[in-house]
Design a protein around this motif. Structure first.
Motif, PDB file in Angstrom:
ATOM      1  N   THR A 182       0.854  -1.187   0.000  1.00 45.07           N
ATOM      2  CA  THR A 182       0.000   0.000   0.000  1.00 45.07           C
ATOM      3  C   THR A 182       0.894   1.242   0.000  1.00 45.07           C
ATOM      4  O   THR A 182       1.753   1.394   0.874  1.00 45.07           O
ATOM      5  N   ILE A 183       0.701   2.106  -0.971  1.00 42.72           N
ATOM      6  CA  ILE A 183       1.513   3.317  -1.093  1.00 42.72           C
ATOM      7  C   ILE A 183       0.757   4.456  -0.400  1.00 42.72           C
ATOM      8  O   ILE A 183      -0.288   4.901  -0.895  1.00 42.72           O
TER       9      ILE A 183
ATOM     10  N   LEU B  97      -0.240   7.793  -2.374  1.00 42.87           N
ATOM     11  CA  LEU B  97      -1.025   7.474  -3.561  1.00 42.87           C
ATOM     12  C   LEU B  97      -2.411   6.961  -3.203  1.00 42.87           C
ATOM     13  O   LEU B  97      -3.393   7.235  -3.901  1.00 42.87           O
ATOM     14  N   LYS B  98      -2.506   6.220  -2.110  1.00 42.33           N
ATOM     15  CA  LYS B  98      -3.767   5.593  -1.729  1.00 42.33           C
ATOM     16  C   LYS B  98      -4.881   6.606  -1.496  1.00 42.33           C
ATOM     17  O   LYS B  98      -6.065   6.331  -1.744  1.00 42.33           O
TER      18      LYS B  98
ATOM     19  N   GLY C 106      -5.795   6.274  -6.701  1.00 44.33           N
ATOM     20  CA  GLY C 106      -5.203   5.559  -5.582  1.00 44.33           C
ATOM     21  C   GLY C 106      -5.743   4.150  -5.458  1.00 44.33           C
ATOM     22  O   GLY C 106      -4.994   3.206  -5.169  1.00 44.33           O
ATOM     23  N   SER C 107      -7.029   3.982  -5.708  1.00 42.37           N
ATOM     24  CA  SER C 107      -7.642   2.645  -5.631  1.00 42.37           C
ATOM     25  C   SER C 107      -7.168   1.739  -6.753  1.00 42.37           C
ATOM     26  O   SER C 107      -7.184   0.519  -6.618  1.00 42.37           O
TER      27      SER C 107
ATOM     28  N   SER D 286      -2.639   1.643  -6.030  1.00 39.62           N
ATOM     29  CA  SER D 286      -2.098   1.249  -4.729  1.00 39.62           C
ATOM     30  C   SER D 286      -2.672  -0.100  -4.294  1.00 39.62           C
ATOM     31  O   SER D 286      -3.817  -0.429  -4.611  1.00 39.62           O
ATOM     32  N   GLY D 287      -1.858  -0.876  -3.570  1.00 33.60           N
ATOM     33  CA  GLY D 287      -2.332  -2.140  -3.027  1.00 33.60           C
ATOM     34  C   GLY D 287      -1.994  -3.356  -3.855  1.00 33.60           C
ATOM     35  O   GLY D 287      -2.453  -4.464  -3.550  1.00 33.60           O
TER      36      GLY D 287
ATOM     37  N   TYR E  80       4.782  -4.125  -8.833  1.00 34.75           N
ATOM     38  CA  TYR E  80       5.568  -2.882  -8.834  1.00 34.75           C
ATOM     39  C   TYR E  80       6.980  -3.129  -9.374  1.00 34.75           C
ATOM     40  O   TYR E  80       7.529  -2.286 -10.090  1.00 34.75           O
TER      41      TYR E  80
END
Length: 306
Positions: free
Chosen positions: A131-132, A135-136, A142-143, A146-147, A153
């Protein structure tokens, strides 16, 4: 079609893209060196199992990852030995590795996990989802971004690094020169065999990451035949991208998009499941056909103008 506006849909697109993206990077770099690697499918399958078994027995994610990568390089070198040193036909050697991987992984799975289907009886380590923080918090983006799994990545970073390697370094120039004209490269003092084995090394690493993403990232165990043609699809992505890693990533998104749509069609459509399962492959074939027709017409116009 409202799901197209959902961030979870596009999150799934990027997740589905990951193994094909890494396999496409593998195809990109060896094709630039003049190698047609049909064994990407089998290499990914072997690495997927090797990573699971090594991490399960060592209780270490790092050991599992290193063993998976080592097997990726080893299998690529086996292909290189029989095709580059022994001068065997690339297609036949690739098919042989794929067949060995298909049967061999099941054999090893039975010996180690007592099952012909899955390694779920073994507790293997898995790559974490990341999870960033900054960014989240961004709406929608973000959705989507991120995650994702750690390997996703890493794959995005490798796309940029591979492009830089191929087009901005001396090694990349040597790889492309060997692929373009082996005799000319040799006359310029480039060690053709060494350069191709270097390309195969990168190929093995990318295949290993793609395979381990499936068994230690997307899923939490190895399943027989879990690569499911993604290695073969990478060759189609290579045909679209013509050795360019950035275009390879973008073309891999086509698979991720079509594969995710398949999941939604299974949930919300009354179509026959066999037709739905075939959708990603039909979609890629249609895209390839359109691109090839467009390319042929463009070449015809240039020839006519000349």
């Amino acid at each position: 079609m409202a799901f197209l506006a959902s961030p979870s849909f596009w999150f799934s697109v990027l997740a589905s893209t990951t193994p094909v993206m890494l396999a496409t990077l593998a195809a990109n770099i060896v094709s630039q060196a003049g190698i047609f690697n049909l064994a990407i499918e089998g290499t990914m399958l072997i690495c997927a199992l090797a990573g699971v078994l090594a991490s399960a027995y060592s209780k270490s994610l790092l050991v599992g990852a290193l063993v998976g990568i080592a097997f990726g390089i080893l299998v690529s070198f086996v292909l290189g030995y029989f095709t580059l040193v022994m001068r065997g036909p690339m297609n036949a050697c690739g098919v042989a590795i794929n067949l060995t991987a298909t049967g061999g992984t099941v054999f090893v799975l039975v010996l180690t996990a007592g099952s012909k289907i899955t390694s779920s009886s073994l507790v293997s380590k898995t790559f974490p989802n990341i999870t960033i923080p900054g960014l989240k918090s961004i709406p929608f983006i973000g959705s989507v971004l991120s995650g994702h799994n750690f390997i996703t990545y890493v794959g995005w970073i490798l796309v940029a690094l591979t492009w830089f390697l191929l087009y901005k370094t001396k090694l990349g120039l040597n790889i492309r020169a060997v692929g373009e004209n082996e005799e000319a490269a040799q006359s310029a003092g480039i060690n053709v065999l060494k350069t191709r084995f270097i390309a195969l090394t990168f190929c093995g690493v990318f295949c290993a990451l793609g395979g381990m993403y499936l068994s230690m990232g997307s899923l939490k165990s190895f399943t027989a035949g879990m690569v499911s043609g993604r290695g073969y699809l990478s060759l189609a992505m290579q045909a679209i991208s013509q050795g360019n890693p950035v275009l390879g990533f973008l073309s891999s998104l086509l698979y991720g998009f079509s594969d995710t749509i398949t999941v939604y069609l299974q949930l919300y459509s009354d179509l026959d499941l066999k037709l739905i399962d075939a959708f990603p492959y039909v979609f890629i074939i249609v895209v390839l056909t359109i691109l090839q027709v467009s390319k042929s017409k463009a070449e015809a116009r240039r020839a006519k103008a000349a």
